[in-house]
Design a protein around this motif. Structure first.
Motif, PDB file in Angstrom:
ATOM      1  N   VAL A 156      -5.029  47.550  -5.046  1.00 39.57           N
ATOM      2  CA  VAL A 156      -5.491  46.762  -3.902  1.00 39.57           C
ATOM      3  C   VAL A 156      -4.495  45.640  -3.626  1.00 39.57           C
ATOM      4  O   VAL A 156      -3.735  45.234  -4.502  1.00 39.57           O
ATOM      5  CB  VAL A 156      -6.901  46.175  -4.140  1.00 39.57           C
ATOM      6  N   ASP A 157      -4.517  45.113  -2.407  1.00 39.85           N
ATOM      7  CA  ASP A 157      -3.692  43.963  -2.056  1.00 39.85           C
ATOM      8  C   ASP A 157      -4.405  42.654  -2.366  1.00 39.85           C
ATOM      9  O   ASP A 157      -3.798  41.696  -2.808  1.00 39.85           O
ATOM     10  CB  ASP A 157      -3.324  43.998  -0.572  1.00 39.85           C
ATOM     11  N   ASP A 158      -5.708  42.616  -2.090  1.00 42.56           N
ATOM     12  CA  ASP A 158      -6.510  41.401  -2.260  1.00 42.56           C
ATOM     13  C   ASP A 158      -7.546  41.664  -3.346  1.00 42.56           C
ATOM     14  O   ASP A 158      -8.626  42.191  -3.076  1.00 42.56           O
ATOM     15  CB  ASP A 158      -7.180  41.043  -0.933  1.00 42.56           C
ATOM     16  N   LEU A 159      -7.234  41.297  -4.575  1.00 43.53           N
ATOM     17  CA  LEU A 159      -8.098  41.634  -5.709  1.00 43.53           C
ATOM     18  C   LEU A 159      -9.486  41.018  -5.569  1.00 43.53           C
ATOM     19  O   LEU A 159     -10.488  41.720  -5.663  1.00 43.53           O
ATOM     20  CB  LEU A 159      -7.446  41.195  -7.019  1.00 43.53           C
ATOM     21  N   THR A 179     -20.788  47.128 -10.087  1.00 37.97           N
ATOM     22  CA  THR A 179     -21.127  45.990 -10.929  1.00 37.97           C
ATOM     23  C   THR A 179     -19.860  45.520 -11.630  1.00 37.97           C
ATOM     24  O   THR A 179     -19.144  46.339 -12.217  1.00 37.97           O
ATOM     25  CB  THR A 179     -22.161  46.401 -12.004  1.00 37.97           C
ATOM     26  N   LEU A 180     -19.580  44.236 -11.582  1.00 40.12           N
ATOM     27  CA  LEU A 180     -18.444  43.680 -12.299  1.00 40.12           C
ATOM     28  C   LEU A 180     -18.772  43.682 -13.791  1.00 40.12           C
ATOM     29  O   LEU A 180     -19.818  43.181 -14.200  1.00 40.12           O
ATOM     30  CB  LEU A 180     -18.162  42.259 -11.813  1.00 40.12           C
ATOM     31  N   HIS A 181     -17.892  44.281 -14.597  1.00 42.42           N
ATOM     32  CA  HIS A 181     -18.132  44.367 -16.038  1.00 42.42           C
ATOM     33  C   HIS A 181     -17.943  42.997 -16.683  1.00 42.42           C
ATOM     34  O   HIS A 181     -17.144  42.187 -16.216  1.00 42.42           O
ATOM     35  CB  HIS A 181     -17.179  45.389 -16.665  1.00 42.42           C
ATOM     36  N   ASP A 182     -18.667  42.734 -17.775  1.00 41.00           N
ATOM     37  CA  ASP A 182     -18.531  41.475 -18.508  1.00 41.00           C
ATOM     38  C   ASP A 182     -17.156  41.331 -19.147  1.00 41.00           C
ATOM     39  O   ASP A 182     -16.628  40.231 -19.244  1.00 41.00           O
ATOM     40  CB  ASP A 182     -19.595  41.360 -19.607  1.00 41.00           C
ATOM     41  N   ASP A 237      -5.606  39.605 -16.244  1.00 41.40           N
ATOM     42  CA  ASP A 237      -5.740  38.737 -15.071  1.00 41.40           C
ATOM     43  C   ASP A 237      -5.556  39.475 -13.750  1.00 41.40           C
ATOM     44  O   ASP A 237      -6.141  39.094 -12.743  1.00 41.40           O
ATOM     45  CB  ASP A 237      -4.723  37.591 -15.131  1.00 41.40           C
ATOM     46  N   ASP A 238      -4.742  40.534 -13.746  1.00 37.57           N
ATOM     47  CA  ASP A 238      -4.444  41.240 -12.495  1.00 37.57           C
ATOM     48  C   ASP A 238      -5.248  42.530 -12.335  1.00 37.57           C
ATOM     49  O   ASP A 238      -4.948  43.348 -11.478  1.00 37.57           O
ATOM     50  CB  ASP A 238      -2.950  41.535 -12.397  1.00 37.57           C
ATOM     51  N   VAL A 239      -6.287  42.692 -13.155  1.00 39.23           N
ATOM     52  CA  VAL A 239      -7.143  43.880 -13.122  1.00 39.23           C
ATOM     53  C   VAL A 239      -8.593  43.425 -13.219  1.00 39.23           C
ATOM     54  O   VAL A 239      -8.907  42.497 -13.960  1.00 39.23           O
ATOM     55  CB  VAL A 239      -6.835  44.831 -14.311  1.00 39.23           C
ATOM     56  N   ARG A 240      -9.475  44.081 -12.476  1.00 37.46           N
ATOM     57  CA  ARG A 240     -10.909  43.839 -12.616  1.00 37.46           C
ATOM     58  C   ARG A 240     -11.572  45.165 -12.937  1.00 37.46           C
ATOM     59  O   ARG A 240     -11.373  46.156 -12.233  1.00 37.46           O
ATOM     60  CB  ARG A 240     -11.523  43.264 -11.341  1.00 37.46           C
TER      61      ARG A 240
END
Length: 128
Positions: free
Chosen positions: A81-84, A97-100, A105-108
């Motif tokens: 993605v361009d805009d994380l 769902t965002l994982h705990d 830093d550059d990966v979600r």
């Protein structure tokens, strides 16, 4: 030319059509083929697809570590993605769902509606 080529990756889910709908909205793909318990989606301009099949006994995988008696993660999708931050918000709005656990830093790391981990990432330096 190689006599073989990868045509799709298949993810199991309780409901193939529901999970396909999530990825259609997330990736902007189109439906290429579908049956009652299977859906193939892919980029509108061609390329490798992503398939989903209904598996009534499906159990969501566990990440980052396997715990006894739970399904082990076997693969995950990396989506550039361009805009994380913006894309994380959009994915969550679509049902992810965002994982705990966030190891970089550059990966979600997120979980899709069926519990499959996937990563949204942005390059920190030019690729290639």
């Amino acid at each position: 030319m190689s006599p073989t080529r990868l045509s799709t990756v298949v993810l199991d889910a309780q409901d193939a059509h529901e999970l396909a709908g999530f990825y259609l909205r997330l990736l902007g793909y189109v439906v290429r083929a579908e049956e009652p318990d299977w859906v193939l989606i892919g980029p509108p301009d061609g390329g490798t697809g992503l398939s989903f099949q209904t598996e009534p006994e499906y159990v969501p995988p566990v990440w980052p570590t396997r715990r006894p008696g739970e399904q082990q993660m076997m693969l995950h999708l990396d989506i550039e993605v361009d805009d994380l931050d913006g894309e994380v918000g959009r994915a969550v709005g679509l049902g992810a769902t965002l994982h705990d656990h966030q190891p970089q830093d550059d990966v979600r790391v997120l979980l899709d509606p069926a519990g499959h981990p996937f990563c949204l990432w942005r390059p920190t330096q030019p690729v290639g």
